[in-house]
Motif scaffolding. Structure first.
Motif, short mmCIF file in Angstrom:
data_model
loop_
_atom_site.label_atom_id
_atom_site.label_comp_id
_atom_site.label_asym_id
_atom_site.label_seq_id
_atom_site.Cartn_x
_atom_site.Cartn_y
_atom_site.Cartn_z
N LYS A 35 -46.35 -27.14 25.07
CA LYS A 35 -47.24 -27.97 24.56
C LYS A 35 -48.48 -27.33 24.39
N CYS A 36 -49.28 -27.69 23.25
CA CYS A 36 -50.47 -26.94 22.84
C CYS A 36 -51.22 -28.07 21.96
N ASN A 37 -52.69 -27.97 21.93
CA ASN A 37 -53.43 -28.70 21.11
C ASN A 37 -52.80 -28.58 19.56
N ASP A 63 -51.66 -33.41 21.21
CA ASP A 63 -50.87 -32.05 21.22
C ASP A 63 -49.80 -32.29 20.54
#
Length: 225
Positions: A35-37, A63
């Protein structure tokens, strides 16, 4: 107190897997979920696989969620997963002993980003940006506001306050000495400002001007003698 260091393009990856996480797979594969912006696009490489391309990428709020499937077994022990993004450092995660149907969840964040930074980091980062732009009074306001955040790092924040106070002090004293035509001492103080903030172009120009004026004064004195 040490000179300011502007952390940039740092990606931090944390394993947030839960013990009961399971991947529904009929062929014994495992899954890695990252998970990442969404403002930070990710790419992946594996030391044990021809490709580590996600089989699915979903959007969830701010995200992006990447799903990467990996085969398991003894031949894949020692597997390392590299997580990359343009302009960021590469982070390598050990996946040396993935088990069948295991689900690993990783959270990737930029600790210096304004996005989703939280109260303290948000004001700290704004303060550092203002300091970088030589807006020292505004920088100090941001560090003061950060003091009231529930997630404040008190030691770091006090260091930032002391840093900006030192820069303001040496800058003001240097200006006073410059106006008094004490160019040698003024140059030394502008040099101190640059030690604390190498981005201060004003102090850099002033220091150079002081050295020129000091040399000119020395030359005039020698001619008169």
């Amino acid at each position: 107190m040490t000179p300011v260091a502007f952390a940039q393009n740092v990606l931090e990856v944390t394993d947030v897997s839960q013990p009961n996480d399971v991947y529904s797979s009929d062929d014994g594969k495992a899954v890695v979920v990252v998970k990442c912006n969404k403002t930070i696009p990710l790419m992946f490489e594996s030391t044990m696989d021809k490709t580590a391309d996600p089989y699915n990428i979903l959007a969830e709020g701010n995200d992006s969620i990447y799903y990467i499937e990996f085969p398991t077994g003894s031949r894949y022990r020692g597997r390392q997963l590299s997580i990359k993004s343009p302009g960021y450092n590469t982070v390598t995660i050990s996946l040396e002993d993935l088990k069948p149907k295991q689900a690993v969840t990783l959270l990737a964040v930029d600790p210096n980003s304004m996005v989703d930074a939280g109260c303290y980091r948000g004001h700290r980062n704004r303060g550092l940006e203002e300091l970088k732009k030589m807006n020292y009074n505004e920088a100090r306001i941001q560090f003061e506001v950060a003091t009231e955040c529930s997630d404040v790092d008190t030691i770091e924040n006090n260091e930032n306050l002391a840093l900006v106070d030192s820069i303001i002090y040496y800058r003001n004293k240097a200006e006073l000495l410059f106006n008094m035509h004490n160019y040698r001492e003024a140059a030394n103080l502008y040099k101190k400002v640059l030690m604390y903030n190498s981005y201060d172009s004003y102090a850099n120009d002033r220091q150079a001007e002081c050295m020129l004026k000091y040399v000119d004064e020395c030359s005039m004195t020698m001619e008169q003698a």
